[in-house]
Design a protein around this motif. Structure first.
Motif, PDB file in Angstrom:
ATOM      1  N   GLY A 145       0.991  -1.247   0.179  1.00 30.08           N
ATOM      2  CA  GLY A 145       0.151  -0.116   0.092  1.00 30.08           C
ATOM      3  C   GLY A 145       0.772   1.437   0.030  1.00 30.08           C
ATOM      4  O   GLY A 145       2.047   1.073   0.394  1.00 30.08           O
ATOM      5  N   TYR A 146       0.136   2.475  -0.369  1.00 34.42           N
ATOM      6  CA  TYR A 146       1.108   3.790  -0.297  1.00 34.42           C
ATOM      7  C   TYR A 146       0.069   4.778   0.664  1.00 34.42           C
ATOM      8  O   TYR A 146      -1.185   4.527   0.325  1.00 34.42           O
ATOM      9  N   SER A 147       0.830   5.512   1.359  1.00 35.92           N
ATOM     10  CA  SER A 147       0.115   6.263   2.158  1.00 35.92           C
ATOM     11  C   SER A 147       0.832   7.427   2.288  1.00 35.92           C
ATOM     12  O   SER A 147       2.157   7.644   2.688  1.00 35.92           O
ATOM     13  N   GLY A 148       0.449   8.840   1.606  1.00 35.11           N
ATOM     14  CA  GLY A 148       1.159   9.951   1.727  1.00 35.11           C
ATOM     15  C   GLY A 148       0.891  11.028   0.756  1.00 35.11           C
ATOM     16  O   GLY A 148      -0.588  11.251   0.293  1.00 35.11           O
ATOM     17  N   PHE A 168      -4.360   8.949   0.311  1.00 38.70           N
ATOM     18  CA  PHE A 168      -3.906  10.073   0.155  1.00 38.70           C
ATOM     19  C   PHE A 168      -4.076  11.235   1.126  1.00 38.70           C
ATOM     20  O   PHE A 168      -5.314  11.131   1.605  1.00 38.70           O
ATOM     21  N   PHE A 169      -3.565  12.262   1.265  1.00 40.13           N
ATOM     22  CA  PHE A 169      -3.927  13.411   2.090  1.00 40.13           C
ATOM     23  C   PHE A 169      -3.997  14.654   1.073  1.00 40.13           C
ATOM     24  O   PHE A 169      -3.114  14.880   0.181  1.00 40.13           O
ATOM     25  N   ALA A 170      -5.171  15.357   1.339  1.00 42.40           N
ATOM     26  CA  ALA A 170      -5.794  16.179   0.315  1.00 42.40           C
ATOM     27  C   ALA A 170      -4.828  17.693   0.617  1.00 42.40           C
ATOM     28  O   ALA A 170      -5.210  18.548  -0.179  1.00 42.40           O
ATOM     29  N   LEU A 190      -8.499   5.696  -0.019  1.00 41.72           N
ATOM     30  CA  LEU A 190      -9.139   6.628   1.072  1.00 41.72           C
ATOM     31  C   LEU A 190      -8.387   7.809   0.898  1.00 41.72           C
ATOM     32  O   LEU A 190      -6.939   8.193   0.861  1.00 41.72           O
ATOM     33  N   PHE A 191      -9.116   9.139   0.970  1.00 38.87           N
ATOM     34  CA  PHE A 191      -8.883  10.359   0.660  1.00 38.87           C
ATOM     35  C   PHE A 191      -9.090  11.085   2.026  1.00 38.87           C
ATOM     36  O   PHE A 191     -10.379  11.244   2.287  1.00 38.87           O
TER      37      PHE A 191
END
Length: 246
Positions: A145-148, A168-170, A190-191
């Motif tokens: 997964g990727y988070s950032g 993702f962080f908006a 997930l946003f």
């Protein structure tokens, strides 16, 4: 990949710094329970937003929590021109242009494009090389997964088939070209949006969420400014990854 330091933290997590060519990074892996060797851990690539360091305190807290409580291997690297990595003369010029435009109250979108598009072009192949190295380790087995940072995450989700889900962080600027690429993102998403983010255009963020091509996409919006994302979103994010990586 060369590991340059190693320490066992008080939550049982093994923290190792590494270098891959000129890329410095950190890998957190969960503590081993007694008994037979555990199965290889699924992996989360955790990307900082613009200007931050792979050891930024909020990023480290998220990484350790994901490793200690949820059993993930988590890796962070310094993006080009960030953290320990030198900035080029072109990087410095664009940043100076950005500061000047902000002080003068001038439009900054084209300057941000000039800053972020080259960053994405350089960072995504580095993440792919890092992923190759990490997945060669016996203690890591995927899925991934990727988070950032959203701009990097969009391109990575489009070109890297090993990424199975993303958070993702908006709060970061996404250039127009990458907003178009968002239509090609089809993995579960997930946003996270801070409703009162002083540096982020809320409507652009909502339009971007609408543009993602994923059949499964979730928007979490919370009151508060740019750095005010509630801690419970860390657990919600890990539960999101649990659904798709385990």
């Amino acid at each position: 990949m060369e590991f340059t330091s190693e320490q066992r933290l008080d939550d049982g997590v093994l923290e190792r710094e590494f270098t891959l060519g000129e890329i410095p990074g950190v890998l957190w892996t969960p503590g081993s329970a007694p008994g037979p060797s555990p199965a290889p851990a699924p992996l989360i690539l955790i990307g900082h937003n613009g200007g931050l360091h792979k050891r930024e305190s909020r990023l480290v807290a998220r990484a350790r929590h994901s490793a200690a409580k949820y059993g993930y291997a988590v890796a962070a690297v310094d993006a080009p021109g960030h953290g320990e990595r030198p900035r080029s003369a072109a990087d410095e010029q664009v940043r100076a242009d950005l500061r000047r435009a902000k002080e003068a109250g001038e439009p900054i979108e084209e300057i941000l494009d000039a800053l972020i598009v080259p960053l994405v072009e350089r960072a995504v192949p580095e993440w792919q090389a890092t992923l190759d190295a990490l997945l060669s380790l016996p203690e890591i087995g995927g899925p991934v997964g990727y988070s950032g940072m959203t701009a990097i995450g969009i391109r990575l989700a489009v070109v890297e088939p090993r990424i199975s889900a993303a958070g993702f962080f908006a709060g970061g600027f996404v250039p127009r070209a990458l907003r178009e690429e968002a239509r090609q993102v089809t993995i579960p998403l997930l946003f996270l949006l801070q409703w009162d983010d002083e540096g982020n255009d809320r409507q652009l963020a909502l339009d971007l969420f609408d543009a993602f091509g994923s059949k499964e996409k979730t928007l979490h919006a919370n009151l508060g400014g740019h750095a005010g994302t509630p801690w419970f979103e860390v657990d919600d994010g890990n539960r999101f990854f649990d659904r798709h990586l385990k």
